[in-house]
Design a protein around this motif. Sequence first.
Motif, PDB file in Angstrom:
ATOM      1  N   SER A 271     112.438  59.343 112.036  1.00 28.93           N
ATOM      2  CA  SER A 271     111.255  60.129 112.404  1.00 28.93           C
ATOM      3  C   SER A 271     111.638  61.546 112.770  1.00 28.93           C
ATOM      4  CB  SER A 271     110.529  59.466 113.577  1.00 28.93           C
ATOM      5  OG  SER A 271     111.410  59.357 114.679  1.00 28.93           O
ATOM      6  N   GLU A 272     110.783  62.487 112.403  1.00 27.56           N
ATOM      7  CA  GLU A 272     111.036  63.910 112.667  1.00 27.56           C
ATOM      8  C   GLU A 272     110.682  64.239 114.116  1.00 27.56           C
ATOM      9  OE1 GLU A 272     112.277  64.700 108.779  1.00 27.56           O
ATOM     10  OE2 GLU A 272     112.276  65.991 110.562  1.00 27.56           O
ATOM     11  N   LYS A 278     104.951  70.305 110.422  1.00 24.76           N
ATOM     12  CA  LYS A 278     105.003  69.569 109.173  1.00 24.76           C
ATOM     13  C   LYS A 278     103.868  70.008 108.267  1.00 24.76           C
ATOM     14  CE  LYS A 278     106.768  65.446 111.492  1.00 24.76           C
ATOM     15  NZ  LYS A 278     106.517  64.037 111.782  1.00 24.76           N
ATOM     16  N   TYR A 280     101.538  68.395 105.287  1.00 23.60           N
ATOM     17  CA  TYR A 280     101.115  67.265 104.485  1.00 23.60           C
ATOM     18  C   TYR A 280     100.334  67.804 103.294  1.00 23.60           C
ATOM     19  CZ  TYR A 280     102.102  64.345 108.591  1.00 23.60           C
ATOM     20  OH  TYR A 280     102.696  63.709 109.648  1.00 23.60           O
ATOM     21  N   ARG A 308     102.810  62.243 103.324  1.00 23.89           N
ATOM     22  CA  ARG A 308     103.489  62.826 104.491  1.00 23.89           C
ATOM     23  C   ARG A 308     104.987  63.048 104.258  1.00 23.89           C
ATOM     24  NH1 ARG A 308     100.882  58.855 109.058  1.00 23.89           N
ATOM     25  NH2 ARG A 308     102.141  57.357 107.864  1.00 23.89           N
ATOM     26  N   LYS A 309     105.586  62.275 103.378  1.00 25.07           N
ATOM     27  CA  LYS A 309     107.010  62.425 103.107  1.00 25.07           C
ATOM     28  C   LYS A 309     107.263  62.170 101.623  1.00 25.07           C
ATOM     29  CE  LYS A 309     108.398  60.713 107.676  1.00 25.07           C
ATOM     30  NZ  LYS A 309     109.051  59.602 108.406  1.00 25.07           N
ATOM     31  N   SER A 311     110.584  61.463  99.038  1.00 22.90           N
ATOM     32  CA  SER A 311     112.027  61.189  99.000  1.00 22.90           C
ATOM     33  C   SER A 311     112.579  61.504  97.624  1.00 22.90           C
ATOM     34  CB  SER A 311     112.279  59.729  99.348  1.00 22.90           C
ATOM     35  OG  SER A 311     113.632  59.393  99.091  1.00 22.90           O
ATOM     36  N   SER A 316     107.385  58.108  97.849  1.00 24.24           N
ATOM     37  CA  SER A 316     106.694  58.962  98.822  1.00 24.24           C
ATOM     38  C   SER A 316     106.058  58.074  99.883  1.00 24.24           C
ATOM     39  CB  SER A 316     105.605  59.809  98.146  1.00 24.24           C
ATOM     40  OG  SER A 316     106.194  60.711  97.224  1.00 24.24           O
TER      41      SER A 316
END
Length: 348
Positions: A271-272, A278, A280, A308-309, A311, A316
């Motif tokens: 977790s960040e 961030k 999104y 949200r992320k 990779s 994702s």
Amino acid sequence: MDTLRKQASKLREQVAKQQQAVIKQFGGTGYESSDVMVIDEVEMQRHQQLEKLYRSTRNGRDFQKDVVRAAEAFTAIGYKHIETGTKLSEDCCRYGAENINDNVLAKAASIYGDARKHVEKEQEDFNKLLLSQVLDPMRAMIAGAPLEDARHLAQRYSRMRQEAETQAVEVSRRQARVRESPTPENVAKLHAAEAKKQELKANMAVLGKEASAALAAVDAQQQRLTFQRLVSMVEGEKTYHLRLAAILGEVEAEMVSEKQRKESAPPVISSENGLENKTYFLAEVMHPFNAESEKELSLSVGNYIVVRKVSPSGWSEGECSGQAGWFPSAYVEKRQRIPTSNVAGEVY
């Protein structure tokens, strides 16, 4: 002159007796080979047959001993293999248990550790087969009474044949004595020597048949049993290696499958920091996706999802309709970039 002849005769007798003593001392444990015709052609053939059978059973027993020594060595190595493999199995399982969290190596170690237990079980079964199907029967045959009894009969025949050979010499000597001096005493001694020779001939005929039959039966049994035990050892070793190959093949397939599953599964990203800003973005689902684990998110065509992320592995992470999880990045297309604080309000 007669005195000298008597002394020479006694000397020859002493030498003959000494020769017989030496033969018995050094040749009593085997069957004496000889090309001398003691009685007649029939007896000579019997002697040659016994000599051949005696040599065959001796060679067969020596080969059985070689097989037994090899099987004993295989068994000893097998038990050492079990000991070493069991220790390795324990080490692998312990490493797998201590490093279980999403670790491909730990999972592979656990898989291999469990498989080694089956490998050692197969080794133990092979050792038991060697004992029951090879070692026990062949040891019994090597030390068995039929073989020893048959060989003792042949040895008795060999000693009797040596005695008959000596007696034949004695008869020839007595005949020469009678020709030189045909006195009643010399004639009587000649008749006694000839009678003893005939008695030996009759006994040899009976003993020779008995020894030949016993040795022939043992030789056939020895050949048959050794062949059967050798085949059993080959079949057991073949089965052992086939089962090992099957176990190790399954282990390899499971290891490779686990590695591929880990590589294709959604990545685990820490977790960040909450204070970090961030960004999104909104994406539309272009292809359906059915989640296969709790970490994944099912998608339906036309849905909008907050990504949200992303990779590098091709996965994702995002949220849709109150559900969050991972999904293939190629299944969605970006539609709008919005600030983090406004995502929830615009998407729902």
